[in-house]
Design a protein around this motif. Structure first.
Motif, PDB file in Angstrom:
ATOM      1  N   ASP A   4      61.512  63.343 -11.536  1.00 33.44           N
ATOM      2  CA  ASP A   4      61.035  64.208 -13.016  1.00 33.44           C
ATOM      3  C   ASP A   4      61.192  63.003 -14.036  1.00 33.44           C
ATOM      4  O   ASP A   4      60.123  63.280 -14.776  1.00 33.44           O
ATOM      5  N   ARG A   5      61.982  61.617 -14.054  1.00 33.42           N
ATOM      6  CA  ARG A   5      62.283  61.380 -15.170  1.00 33.42           C
ATOM      7  C   ARG A   5      61.043  60.916 -15.670  1.00 33.42           C
ATOM      8  O   ARG A   5      60.870  60.378 -16.929  1.00 33.42           O
ATOM      9  N   ALA A   6      60.236  60.019 -14.260  1.00 35.41           N
ATOM     10  CA  ALA A   6      58.706  59.079 -15.088  1.00 35.41           C
ATOM     11  C   ALA A   6      58.108  60.181 -15.442  1.00 35.41           C
ATOM     12  O   ALA A   6      56.628  59.503 -15.806  1.00 35.41           O
ATOM     13  N   CYS A   7      57.442  61.463 -14.655  1.00 34.68           N
ATOM     14  CA  CYS A   7      56.939  62.273 -14.969  1.00 34.68           C
ATOM     15  C   CYS A   7      56.914  62.595 -16.610  1.00 34.68           C
ATOM     16  O   CYS A   7      56.595  62.738 -17.630  1.00 34.68           O
ATOM     17  N   TRP A   8      58.433  62.584 -17.171  1.00 33.41           N
ATOM     18  CA  TRP A   8      58.448  62.859 -18.690  1.00 33.41           C
ATOM     19  C   TRP A   8      58.400  61.767 -19.323  1.00 33.41           C
ATOM     20  O   TRP A   8      57.873  61.726 -20.773  1.00 33.41           O
ATOM     21  N   ALA A   9      58.903  60.544 -18.687  1.00 36.41           N
ATOM     22  CA  ALA A   9      58.317  59.402 -19.701  1.00 36.41           C
ATOM     23  C   ALA A   9      56.479  59.223 -20.000  1.00 36.41           C
ATOM     24  O   ALA A   9      56.330  58.745 -20.685  1.00 36.41           O
ATOM     25  N   LEU A  10      55.907  59.553 -18.868  1.00 37.05           N
ATOM     26  CA  LEU A  10      54.505  59.720 -19.229  1.00 37.05           C
ATOM     27  C   LEU A  10      53.850  60.718 -19.796  1.00 37.05           C
ATOM     28  O   LEU A  10      53.520  60.595 -21.379  1.00 37.05           O
ATOM     29  N   GLN A  11      54.758  61.878 -19.921  1.00 38.32           N
ATOM     30  CA  GLN A  11      54.205  62.720 -20.983  1.00 38.32           C
ATOM     31  C   GLN A  11      54.745  62.243 -22.281  1.00 38.32           C
ATOM     32  O   GLN A  11      53.847  62.380 -22.934  1.00 38.32           O
ATOM     33  N   ASN A  12      55.717  61.564 -23.088  1.00 34.24           N
ATOM     34  CA  ASN A  12      56.353  61.554 -23.898  1.00 34.24           C
ATOM     35  C   ASN A  12      55.121  60.339 -24.627  1.00 34.24           C
ATOM     36  O   ASN A  12      54.793  60.276 -25.994  1.00 34.24           O
ATOM     37  N   LEU A  13      54.951  59.200 -23.221  1.00 35.49           N
ATOM     38  CA  LEU A  13      53.702  58.104 -24.621  1.00 35.49           C
ATOM     39  C   LEU A  13      52.005  58.614 -24.091  1.00 35.49           C
ATOM     40  O   LEU A  13      51.986  58.432 -25.985  1.00 35.49           O
ATOM     41  N   LEU A  14      51.575  59.913 -23.556  1.00 35.72           N
ATOM     42  CA  LEU A  14      50.799  60.315 -23.666  1.00 35.72           C
ATOM     43  C   LEU A  14      50.437  61.433 -25.640  1.00 35.72           C
ATOM     44  O   LEU A  14      50.010  61.483 -25.565  1.00 35.72           O
ATOM     45  N   THR A  15      51.949  61.480 -25.418  1.00 38.54           N
ATOM     46  CA  THR A  15      51.735  62.501 -26.531  1.00 38.54           C
ATOM     47  C   THR A  15      52.699  61.886 -28.278  1.00 38.54           C
ATOM     48  O   THR A  15      52.362  62.782 -28.964  1.00 38.54           O
ATOM     49  N   ARG A  16      53.383  61.184 -27.891  1.00 39.68           N
ATOM     50  CA  ARG A  16      54.388  60.624 -28.644  1.00 39.68           C
ATOM     51  C   ARG A  16      53.204  59.299 -29.245  1.00 39.68           C
ATOM     52  O   ARG A  16      52.506  58.347 -28.613  1.00 39.68           O
ATOM     53  N   VAL A  33      42.008  51.760 -23.692  1.00 38.69           N
ATOM     54  CA  VAL A  33      41.322  50.403 -23.227  1.00 38.69           C
ATOM     55  C   VAL A  33      39.496  50.245 -24.156  1.00 38.69           C
ATOM     56  O   VAL A  33      39.298  51.590 -22.871  1.00 38.69           O
ATOM     57  N   GLY A  34      38.829  50.345 -24.163  1.00 36.39           N
ATOM     58  CA  GLY A  34      37.660  49.960 -24.239  1.00 36.39           C
ATOM     59  C   GLY A  34      36.547  49.269 -23.348  1.00 36.39           C
ATOM     60  O   GLY A  34      36.961  47.844 -22.820  1.00 36.39           O
ATOM     61  N   TYR A  35      35.731  49.870 -22.494  1.00 28.32           N
ATOM     62  CA  TYR A  35      34.899  49.300 -21.990  1.00 28.32           C
ATOM     63  C   TYR A  35      33.486  49.978 -21.849  1.00 28.32           C
ATOM     64  O   TYR A  35      33.408  51.273 -21.939  1.00 28.32           O
ATOM     65  N   ASP A  36      32.262  49.397 -21.475  1.00 25.59           N
ATOM     66  CA  ASP A  36      31.495  49.919 -21.467  1.00 25.59           C
ATOM     67  C   ASP A  36      30.800  50.984 -20.152  1.00 25.59           C
ATOM     68  O   ASP A  36      31.116  50.263 -18.969  1.00 25.59           O
ATOM     69  N   SER A  37      30.976  52.167 -20.056  1.00 25.65           N
ATOM     70  CA  SER A  37      30.309  53.159 -18.968  1.00 25.65           C
ATOM     71  C   SER A  37      30.465  54.555 -20.122  1.00 25.65           C
ATOM     72  O   SER A  37      31.000  54.641 -20.837  1.00 25.65           O
ATOM     73  N   ARG A  38      29.517  54.833 -19.095  1.00 28.40           N
ATOM     74  CA  ARG A  38      28.861  56.558 -19.492  1.00 28.40           C
ATOM     75  C   ARG A  38      29.605  57.685 -19.090  1.00 28.40           C
ATOM     76  O   ARG A  38      29.829  58.481 -19.619  1.00 28.40           O
ATOM     77  N   TRP A  39      30.940  57.326 -18.269  1.00 27.21           N
ATOM     78  CA  TRP A  39      31.816  57.969 -17.555  1.00 27.21           C
ATOM     79  C   TRP A  39      32.990  57.912 -19.026  1.00 27.21           C
ATOM     80  O   TRP A  39      33.737  59.025 -18.809  1.00 27.21           O
ATOM     81  N   GLY A  40      33.293  56.951 -19.177  1.00 28.31           N
ATOM     82  CA  GLY A  40      34.991  57.034 -19.522  1.00 28.31           C
ATOM     83  C   GLY A  40      35.031  57.895 -20.718  1.00 28.31           C
ATOM     84  O   GLY A  40      34.262  57.811 -21.663  1.00 28.31           O
ATOM     85  N   ARG A  41      36.087  58.411 -20.940  1.00 28.41           N
ATOM     86  CA  ARG A  41      36.595  59.467 -21.718  1.00 28.41           C
ATOM     87  C   ARG A  41      37.565  58.847 -22.808  1.00 28.41           C
ATOM     88  O   ARG A  41      38.917  58.525 -22.155  1.00 28.41           O
ATOM     89  N   ARG A  42      37.494  58.773 -24.275  1.00 33.53           N
ATOM     90  CA  ARG A  42      38.607  58.679 -24.407  1.00 33.53           C
ATOM     91  C   ARG A  42      39.425  59.462 -24.737  1.00 33.53           C
ATOM     92  O   ARG A  42      39.277  61.178 -25.309  1.00 33.53           O
ATOM     93  N   LEU A  43      40.773  59.756 -24.231  1.00 29.55           N
ATOM     94  CA  LEU A  43      42.037  60.437 -24.146  1.00 29.55           C
ATOM     95  C   LEU A  43      42.809  60.424 -25.322  1.00 29.55           C
ATOM     96  O   LEU A  43      43.665  61.553 -25.320  1.00 29.55           O
ATOM     97  N   LEU A  44      43.321  59.563 -26.417  1.00 25.53           N
ATOM     98  CA  LEU A  44      43.860  59.411 -27.322  1.00 25.53           C
ATOM     99  C   LEU A  44      43.545  60.108 -28.345  1.00 25.53           C
ATOM    100  O   LEU A  44      42.613  59.173 -28.747  1.00 25.53           O
ATOM    101  N   LYS A  45      43.883  60.054 -29.066  1.00 33.25           N
ATOM    102  CA  LYS A  45      43.617  60.940 -30.756  1.00 33.25           C
ATOM    103  C   LYS A  45      43.405  59.340 -31.604  1.00 33.25           C
ATOM    104  O   LYS A  45      45.184  58.953 -31.865  1.00 33.25           O
ATOM    105  N   ARG A  46      42.836  59.581 -31.995  1.00 35.31           N
ATOM    106  CA  ARG A  46      42.726  58.683 -33.369  1.00 35.31           C
ATOM    107  C   ARG A  46      43.392  58.900 -34.797  1.00 35.31           C
ATOM    108  O   ARG A  46      43.270  59.770 -34.892  1.00 35.31           O
ATOM    109  N   GLU A  47      44.394  58.108 -35.086  1.00 30.64           N
ATOM    110  CA  GLU A  47      44.857  58.334 -36.811  1.00 30.64           C
ATOM    111  C   GLU A  47      43.544  58.555 -37.558  1.00 30.64           C
ATOM    112  O   GLU A  47      42.820  57.018 -37.217  1.00 30.64           O
TER     113      GLU A  47
END
Length: 256
Positions: free
Chosen positions: A44-56, A103-117
């Motif tokens: 659980d703790r690893a899942c919660w840490a992952l969730q917070n890293l993605l949203t904070r 992380v950026g690299y050349d691929s038409r399949w990659g998607r940016r998941l982080l919201k940019r400020e």
């Protein structure tokens, strides 16, 4: 002398001579499902840490000690999970700051998941000066006043800053942005005095500072408004900056 040696069955003989298998961060006994249908392999703790890293924007050991301890404990497995999403985990142990960058690299399949400020020119200029100000200071708690901040913009002169009232307003908006990003923390007894957060040292790496410094020097030497660039991504739902605001591009890892 009493002989404490016990007889060991033949099938177990030699087990003590085998190399020990280190426990991984995920080996914490039986895992209880968090919800109906939970098939996660992580505690659980690893899942919660992952969730917070993605949203904070970041996790701070000073302000979120419980989350920080989980990120530190499960860092290896979190790096794997984040890498699968084209994300990189940054941990600055000496400052107890953790954050995730795209992380950026050349691929038409990659998607940016982080919201940019949405970082406008004055936000970037102020972040640059605050980072240099903090690196030059030897104090643990670095204080800066609103007056100090306005003085940092003394060298900025371009066609959009002829109105001094508008100029001051843009600086104050940059201060608000730095507070929102937790680079600055206002004092309760004096809202015009701020403490610089160690977050700014972690996020504003030497390469980012060098790149912003180059762009800043080009901006002030041109004496004209810098071209506006699109700072939105698929996940960015924030409104665009005012049309009379310009923006400095930032290097990789500076998607604050």
């Amino acid at each position: 002398m009493t002989d404490t040696t016990t007889d060991v069955p033949d099938e177990f003989a030699g087990y003590d001579d085998l190399p020990a298998v280190p426990l991984t961060s995920a080996d914490h006994g039986p895992k209880m499902p968090r919800f109906d249908g939970d098939v996660s392999e992580l505690p659980d703790r690893a899942c919660w840490a992952l969730q917070n890293l993605l949203t904070r924007r970041h996790i701070s050991g000073e302000r979120q000690p419980q989350l920080w301890s989980w990120v530190s404990e499960f860092a290896d497995v979190l790096r794997v999970r984040l890498s699968e999403l084209d994300l990189r985990l940054r941990i600055v142990d000496e400052l107890q700051i953790a954050f995730v960058e795209q992380v950026g690299y050349d691929s038409r399949w990659g998607r940016r998941l982080l919201k940019r400020e949405t970082i406008n020119t004055y936000d970037a200029i102020l972040a640059l000066h605050l980072a240099k100000y903090m690196r030059a200071s030897r104090d643990e708690n670095v204080l800066v006043t609103r007056e100090d901040i306005h003085e940092m913009f003394a060298g900025v002169s371009n066609t959009i800053d002829r109105d001094l009232a508008a100029f001051d307003k843009r600086i104050d908006r940059a201060v608000d942005k730095m507070e929102e990003m937790e680079f600055l923390r206002s004092q309760r007894d004096d809202p015009d005095t701020f403490v610089l957060s160690p977050v700014i040292t972690a996020v504003m790496t030497a390469s980012v500072i060098t790149d912003l410094q180059r762009q800043f020097e080009q901006f002030i030497s041109s004496g004209t408004e810098a071209p506006e660039t699109d700072s939105e991504t698929e996940a960015d739902t924030e409104s665009r900056p005012d049309p009379d605001e310009s923006r400095l591009d930032t290097a990789e890892g500076a998607d604050w």
